[in-house]
Scaffold this motif. Structure first.
Motif, PDB file in Angstrom:
ATOM      1  N   GLY A  19     -44.188 -88.964 -12.903  1.00 59.38           N
ATOM      2  CA  GLY A  19     -43.386 -88.698 -13.695  1.00 59.38           C
ATOM      3  C   GLY A  19     -41.891 -88.515 -13.223  1.00 59.38           C
ATOM      4  N   GLY A  20     -42.091 -88.650 -11.676  1.00 63.47           N
ATOM      5  CA  GLY A  20     -40.726 -88.322 -11.027  1.00 63.47           C
ATOM      6  C   GLY A  20     -40.360 -86.778 -11.040  1.00 63.47           C
ATOM      7  N   VAL A  21     -39.336 -86.402 -10.367  1.00 64.91           N
ATOM      8  CA  VAL A  21     -38.848 -85.336 -10.151  1.00 64.91           C
ATOM      9  C   VAL A  21     -38.640 -84.540 -11.329  1.00 64.91           C
ATOM     10  N   ALA A  22     -38.105 -84.967 -12.570  1.00 67.32           N
ATOM     11  CA  ALA A  22     -37.982 -84.513 -13.742  1.00 67.32           C
ATOM     12  C   ALA A  22     -39.175 -84.000 -14.370  1.00 67.32           C
ATOM     13  N   TYR A  23     -40.380 -84.835 -14.465  1.00 67.14           N
ATOM     14  CA  TYR A  23     -41.604 -84.224 -14.999  1.00 67.14           C
ATOM     15  C   TYR A  23     -42.270 -83.334 -14.059  1.00 67.14           C
ATOM     16  N   GLY A  24     -42.062 -83.366 -12.937  1.00 66.42           N
ATOM     17  CA  GLY A  24     -42.551 -82.752 -11.798  1.00 66.42           C
ATOM     18  C   GLY A  24     -42.091 -81.124 -11.964  1.00 66.42           C
ATOM     19  N   SER A  25     -40.617 -80.928 -11.951  1.00 67.18           N
ATOM     20  CA  SER A  25     -40.026 -79.804 -12.501  1.00 67.18           C
ATOM     21  C   SER A  25     -40.440 -79.180 -13.728  1.00 67.18           C
ATOM     22  N   TYR A  26     -40.467 -80.220 -14.745  1.00 64.97           N
ATOM     23  CA  TYR A  26     -40.812 -79.472 -16.115  1.00 64.97           C
ATOM     24  C   TYR A  26     -42.102 -78.897 -16.176  1.00 64.97           C
ATOM     25  N   TRP A  27     -43.218 -79.615 -15.602  1.00 67.66           N
ATOM     26  CA  TRP A  27     -44.747 -79.236 -15.426  1.00 67.66           C
ATOM     27  C   TRP A  27     -44.691 -78.584 -14.291  1.00 67.66           C
ATOM     28  N   SER A  28     -43.986 -77.494 -13.906  1.00 66.54           N
ATOM     29  CA  SER A  28     -44.042 -76.488 -12.733  1.00 66.54           C
ATOM     30  C   SER A  28     -45.524 -75.373 -13.051  1.00 66.54           C
ATOM     31  N   ILE A  29     -45.593 -74.930 -11.960  1.00 64.59           N
ATOM     32  CA  ILE A  29     -46.959 -73.889 -12.137  1.00 64.59           C
ATOM     33  C   ILE A  29     -46.644 -72.777 -13.261  1.00 64.59           C
ATOM     34  N   SER A  30     -45.323 -72.411 -13.220  1.00 60.46           N
ATOM     35  CA  SER A  30     -44.674 -71.512 -14.262  1.00 60.46           C
ATOM     36  C   SER A  30     -45.019 -71.943 -15.734  1.00 60.46           C
ATOM     37  N   VAL A  75     -47.495 -74.203 -16.544  1.00 58.78           N
ATOM     38  CA  VAL A  75     -48.713 -74.025 -16.898  1.00 58.78           C
ATOM     39  C   VAL A  75     -49.027 -72.512 -17.197  1.00 58.78           C
ATOM     40  N   ARG A  76     -48.473 -71.750 -16.521  1.00 57.35           N
ATOM     41  CA  ARG A  76     -48.957 -70.213 -16.727  1.00 57.35           C
ATOM     42  C   ARG A  76     -48.229 -69.562 -17.750  1.00 57.35           C
ATOM     43  N   ALA A  77     -47.213 -70.220 -18.354  1.00 56.42           N
ATOM     44  CA  ALA A  77     -46.195 -69.572 -19.142  1.00 56.42           C
ATOM     45  C   ALA A  77     -47.147 -69.262 -20.641  1.00 56.42           C
ATOM     46  N   SER A  78     -48.087 -69.944 -20.901  1.00 58.30           N
ATOM     47  CA  SER A  78     -48.661 -69.626 -22.105  1.00 58.30           C
ATOM     48  C   SER A  78     -50.085 -68.572 -21.892  1.00 58.30           C
ATOM     49  N   ILE A 133     -46.760 -71.645 -25.730  1.00 53.99           N
ATOM     50  CA  ILE A 133     -48.173 -71.510 -26.574  1.00 53.99           C
ATOM     51  C   ILE A 133     -49.265 -72.053 -25.620  1.00 53.99           C
ATOM     52  N   SER A 134     -49.182 -73.507 -25.158  1.00 53.95           N
ATOM     53  CA  SER A 134     -50.193 -73.870 -24.325  1.00 53.95           C
ATOM     54  C   SER A 134     -49.779 -75.150 -23.817  1.00 53.95           C
ATOM     55  N   LEU A 135     -50.476 -75.898 -22.677  1.00 53.66           N
ATOM     56  CA  LEU A 135     -50.328 -76.915 -22.026  1.00 53.66           C
ATOM     57  C   LEU A 135     -50.089 -78.097 -22.936  1.00 53.66           C
ATOM     58  N   GLU A 136     -50.881 -78.102 -24.005  1.00 51.79           N
ATOM     59  CA  GLU A 136     -50.940 -79.558 -24.854  1.00 51.79           C
ATOM     60  C   GLU A 136     -49.812 -79.771 -25.516  1.00 51.79           C
ATOM     61  N   TYR A 137     -49.007 -78.535 -25.895  1.00 49.84           N
ATOM     62  CA  TYR A 137     -47.730 -78.515 -26.636  1.00 49.84           C
ATOM     63  C   TYR A 137     -46.616 -79.216 -25.644  1.00 49.84           C
ATOM     64  N   SER A 159     -61.000 -68.660 -23.168  1.00 47.69           N
ATOM     65  CA  SER A 159     -59.671 -69.321 -23.250  1.00 47.69           C
ATOM     66  C   SER A 159     -59.757 -70.842 -23.434  1.00 47.69           C
ATOM     67  N   GLY A 160     -58.548 -71.174 -24.010  1.00 48.58           N
ATOM     68  CA  GLY A 160     -58.437 -72.476 -24.351  1.00 48.58           C
ATOM     69  C   GLY A 160     -57.137 -73.039 -23.367  1.00 48.58           C
ATOM     70  N   HIS A 161     -56.812 -72.361 -22.411  1.00 54.90           N
ATOM     71  CA  HIS A 161     -55.705 -72.593 -21.497  1.00 54.90           C
ATOM     72  C   HIS A 161     -56.475 -73.319 -20.457  1.00 54.90           C
ATOM     73  N   ALA A 162     -55.935 -74.545 -19.934  1.00 48.97           N
ATOM     74  CA  ALA A 162     -56.773 -75.429 -18.947  1.00 48.97           C
ATOM     75  C   ALA A 162     -56.718 -74.430 -17.838  1.00 48.97           C
ATOM     76  N   TYR A 163     -55.921 -73.693 -17.319  1.00 52.55           N
ATOM     77  CA  TYR A 163     -55.873 -73.150 -15.915  1.00 52.55           C
ATOM     78  C   TYR A 163     -56.250 -71.893 -15.946  1.00 52.55           C
ATOM     79  N   SER A 164     -56.560 -71.241 -17.158  1.00 46.47           N
ATOM     80  CA  SER A 164     -57.012 -69.818 -17.190  1.00 46.47           C
ATOM     81  C   SER A 164     -58.377 -69.649 -16.317  1.00 46.47           C
TER      82      SER A 164
END
Length: 950
Positions: free
Chosen positions: A37-48, A50-53, A176-180, A908-913
């Protein structure tokens, strides 16, 4: 919930690489996203991101609406135990906690149940939404809420919804979740607040998956296009009551039963009776195919042929094939609610009384078999009142569904219970003669009941549809192009109305009427004894379930609840009936007091595994003609009897070991014959030697199990699969067949090429215990026409049983050579029989990098079809695992803290939990986790504690 598409190419490695790969996977995800996705997606989908939910599980949170503090104690697997001082607080906290772990799953489920999947996933789901709106589950759920449920149940549902909405307050989708966050790339969907009706409509979705024999009705009607009544009778043999015992053997039903007359007590039209005689013949269908019923014999269901003479004569075959083939395709595409998809799916539960256990108190086991899903359909939790009283009535622990308050299966401080699907016949399809704006009934045209529905589509224009209903239910034929072609070529008898443009197809189903199942859930959760439990169970109207019971006063029991229709003598519910004829209307429902039950049987144990509930010689009502055939139930019975003979006692671990039994009944039957065959080819003979001395156990590392199951698959394909109509065969399987309506063998030049139309996981022959019974009966007929199969290439033709077995052994050898290699020392059943866990939305239809992020697997498994350890596979479609023991539990009524449980995935339903799939390795290895219940045991097992304050 988009339909399944191409499997992910980024699946997990085998078991040895699973644990050490979890942290690396998160790093890989970020890198992949950045590259794609390039830098934009990479920054949007940061580790934070993923963990926010991830949920807060420690410290203190304020929850507006609570009357007092609530504690949420989680163990090392993230399983929550909730402690409160009022019922309202308890269920509000349950809603909050489930939303923390599983809200995305809850949201998808309610959109499915209400026919609003297009709002989340766009135009790909419009057809599914049209079908679901036609069924109208959410409308019925609202009626239940408004008119049927108790005030107390409504209060609990409201409290639960308040808890969910408290969690949602102030959160965006990505919180709420990675899927959203992934959905945010394609649409602007925003999660909406939860309502009490959302929880109830989920019960309707669950009931749909467990609705009984509707697919069997369709399949039997479709078979008439290529098979005659004798052939269909061979494929639907009568239940073997003398060999595989029914559930209720020493039980009872109310004498009220005698006050209600059941049609078919003489066995006419194949309905169940007390001493049935032969069923009546139907008129001939297209091509001279008779569709009459087989003998009713001894009061058993006379639908062995799977067809009803009267109904088939009214509908014919050709037009009906088109209608029902279209309906099957709609059903195949419809996403399952609780993961059910296939005739072979079932469940195990059994209870052993204290006289046969080490503890001196009952032991109860349960493992429902459902399609694998990620997260698991089940959610483990405990609901505890600090002090049980009139204001706080619950102290219960077990399995529930995310989105539903209460506990569905489990135990409280006094009793334990489990469930298996009863399979009783609660659905009927009706052929409807459509005339203008109405339909024909009893010689008159009645107007449709209609309503307009608007389907909102993410990223597209809304679509309006009109739903039409007859007095038999919604008109399903309005929802599919094939169904709209309503039988223009249908053959009908002289009593049927003029076909005109043909017939429609309507559905009558008990769940399309408001009911009280939600009341039953709360009542069972607080039941203290058998009387309380039976009273609670009587409210469990749909889906009808086999309920087993045990208590700490050393009683065990079984009861069959459910709203089960009574039909007239002319209608056995086995295939679509003529909707214009009043004789085919349901007349009433079996009274609850007249349903079978069993309490403290002398034998000291009760087994339910989808077998027949009761021998029809002992019961005046027809429950269904389509039981499971009892392979699993009889094996469990044999295991129990082997343990208790000569005074032996059963332990909790014995119950666990029984759940893991991998023995193959069909292998036990066939292998002695296979070993007598001379395959001539040295490579085939080498594979045959694997079966010498094999104990018929299908362990994951067994080469013999791999070869036998390949032989079994090829026996089924050669003897039956290649002779079935295209509507039942798997997609991608194309054959040259004789055209329908020919009176003799066709020349090669006259044959037509037909390709299978059914999803491979749902095709026939699926290899389940019905097929065990089919082959068992044919073993004594070595020259049966079923054993004939033509020569293909260098593969020889077969004209009898042993020749076909030889052909299957040859085909199996080369199939496994292609799949596993020529060296048989490298073969194993687990290499063929693998489990992949897929997120049921974006994990099946999302971009590959999303599938990689959300999905897990494979796991190499033992077990198999119609085995107690029911890691099912569909023989028509392949060897992959398509249903599983979705959870396992063993309740120890002598010491509840020594009970054991396991889930397929994690809390958990959270993919990286850490709790996404943290139970799966242990589940695959057959292990169970400790199940703490008492205050002291829960406190000792607690690793995280969250306090919710008003």
């Amino acid at each position: 919930m988009p339909p399944n598409t191409t499997a992910s190419t980024g699946q997990q490695p085998g078991k040895s690489g699973r644990r050490k790969g979890r942290k690396a996977r998160l790093i890989v995800l970020v890198l992949v996203l950045a590259l794609i996705g390039g830098v934009a997606y990479g920054s949007y989908w940061s580790i934070s991101t993923v963990r926010a939910s991830f949920p807060q599980t420690k410290g203190t949170l304020t929850l507006k609406g609570l009357s007092g503090p609530v504690e949420v104690k989680r163990d090392n697997y993230g399983i929550p135990q909730i402690y409160a001082s009022s019922d309202a607080d308890l269920f509000m906290a349950q809603g909050y906690v489930q939303a923390q772990d599983r809200f995305y799953e809850m949201d998808v489920r309610r959109h499915m149940a209400s026919g609003r999947l297009s709002e989340m996933f766009g135009k790909s789901q419009v057809d599914n939404d049209e079908f679901l709106r036609t069924l109208g589950w959410d409308r019925v759920a609202k009626q239940e809420y408004d008119t049927k449920l108790s005030a107390t149940t409504k209060k609990y549902l409201q409290s639960y919804a308040e808890g969910v909405n408290s969690y949602l307050q102030g959160k965006d989708g990505e919180d709420i979740s990675l899927e959203y966050a992934a959905l945010g790339f394609t649409n602007d969907y925003k999660p909406q607040t939860w309502t009490p009706v959302d929880s109830i409509s989920w019960l309707k979705a669950m009931a749909w998956d467990l609705r009984g024999n509707m697919q069997d009705e369709i399949d039997r009607a479709l078979l008439t296009s290529r098979l005659g009544p004798k052939q269909i009778a061979d494929l639907y043999p009568q239940y073997p009551y003398s060999r595989n015992k029914a559930i209720v053997q020493e039980g009872q039903y109310s004498e009220l039963a005698g006050a209600f007359q059941q049609g078919g007590t003489s066995g006419s039209s194949g309905t169940s009776g007390t001493s049935g005689t032969s069923g009546t013949s139907g008129t001939s269908g297209t091509g001279g195919t008779s569709t009459g019923t087989a003998s009713g014999g001894s009061g058993t269901s006379g639908t062995a042929s799977g067809t009803s003479g009267t109904a088939s004569g009214a509908s014919g075959t050709a037009g009906l094939d088109s209608q029902l083939g279209g309906l099957t395709r709609v059903l195949d595409d419809l996403p399952p609610a609780v993961g059910v998809n296939g005739d072979g799916i079932g469940s195990n539960s059994w209870v052993v009384g204290g006289e046969h256990t080490i503890t001196g108190k009952p032991l109860l086991a349960n493992d429902p078999h459902l399609s694998p899903s990620l997260p698991s359909v089940w959610y483990q939790m405990g609901l505890h009142c600090r002090s049980v009283s009139s204001t706080c009535q619950y102290d219960v622990s077990g399995y529930t569904f995310a989105g539903m308050p209460g506990v569905i299966i489990g135990h409280n401080q006094d009793i334990a219970w489990g469930m298996t699907n009863s399979g009783v016949d609660v659905t009927d399809l009706y052929l409807e003669k459509i005339t203008g704006d109405g339909y024909l009934y009893d010689g008159k045209v009645k107007p449709f009941e209609t309503r307009e529905e608007t389907i909102k589509v993410a990223g597209g224009e809304s679509k309006k549809i009109v739903v039409r209903e007859t007095n038999n239910g919604p008109l399903l034929s309005d929802r599919d192009e094939e169904l709209v072609k309503v039988g223009r070529k249908a053959t009908v008898d002289t009593a049927a109305p003029d076909r005109g443009d043909g017939y429609g197809v309507a559905l009558r189903w008990t769940a399309l009427q408001p009911g009280t199942t939600m009341d039953a859930v709360f009542a069972m959760d607080k039941a203290k004894n058998w009387t309380d439990f039976r009273k609670a169970a009587s409210q469990f109207e749909v889906p009808s379930q086999n309920l087993i019971y045990a208590d700490n006063e050393n009683h065990i029991g079984y009861t069959l609840p459910g709203r089960i229709p009574l039909r007239e003598e002319s209608d056995n519910g086995s295939i679509p009936a003529p909707g214009w004829d009043p004789e085919y209307r349901w007349t009433d429902y079996i009274p609850q007091d007249a349903l079978p039950y069993e309490y403290d049987p002398e034998r000291g144990y009760i087994v339910t595994a989808n077998q027949a509930v009761i021998d029809p010689d002992k019961y005046p009502y027809t429950l269904t003609a389509d039981w499971g055939y009892g392979a699993r139930s009889q094996r469990i019975t044999d295991l129990i009897q082997s343990k208790i003979k000569d005074g032996g006692k059963i332990s909790t671990d014995d119950m666990r070991q029984m759940q893991l039994d991998n023995s193959s009944e069909i292998a036990r039957l066939l292998v002695p014959t296979l070993l007598k065959i001379d395959p001539e080819n040295k490579d085939v003979r080498e594979a045959q030697k694997l079966l010498e001395g094999w104990d018929y156990t299908q362990d994951a590392d067994s080469a013999a199990a791999a070869y036998f199951n390949a032989v079994w698959r090829n026996v089924l394909k050669l003897a039956f699969g290649n002779k079935l109509p295209k509507e039942l065969r798997p997609k991608g399987q194309c054959l040259w067949v004789e055209p329908v309506n020919t009176t003799g063998p066709a020349d090669e030049a006259e044959k037509v090429r037909e390709c299978g139309q059914r999803d491979p996981d749902k095709a026939q022959p699926d290899g389940g215990d019905r097929w065990f019974e089919v082959v068992r009966k044919l073993m004594d007929q070595p020259d049966s026409e079923w054993w004939n199969t033509p020569k293909v290439g260098t593969r020889p033709a077969a004209h009898n049983r042993d020749q076909l077995f030889k052909r299957a052994m040859i085909d199996a050898r080369w199939e496994l050579t292609a799949k596993l290699g020529k060296d048989i020392d490298s073969w194993s059943w687990g290499r063929l029989h693998r489990l992949f866990l897929k997120n049921q939305t974006l994990g099946t239809a999302g971009p590959e990098f999303i599938q990689y992020a959300l999905n897990r697997g494979p796991w190499e498994l033992g077990g198999g079809e119609a085995t107690v350890n029911a890691t099912g596979w569909n023989a028509a479609g392949g060897y992959g695992v398509v249903w599983v023991p979705s959870m396992r539990m063993v309740v120890n009524l002598g010491d509840l803290d020594k009970s054991k449980w396991i889930n397929l995935t994690g809390a958990s339903g959270h993919a990286y939990s850490a709790h996404y799939v943290d139970q799966t390795d242990k589940w695959a290895d057959g292990e169970l986790l400790p199940w703490a219940f008492s205050d002291q045991a829960v406190e000792k097992s607690t690793s995280d504690k969250l306090v919710l304050k008003p």
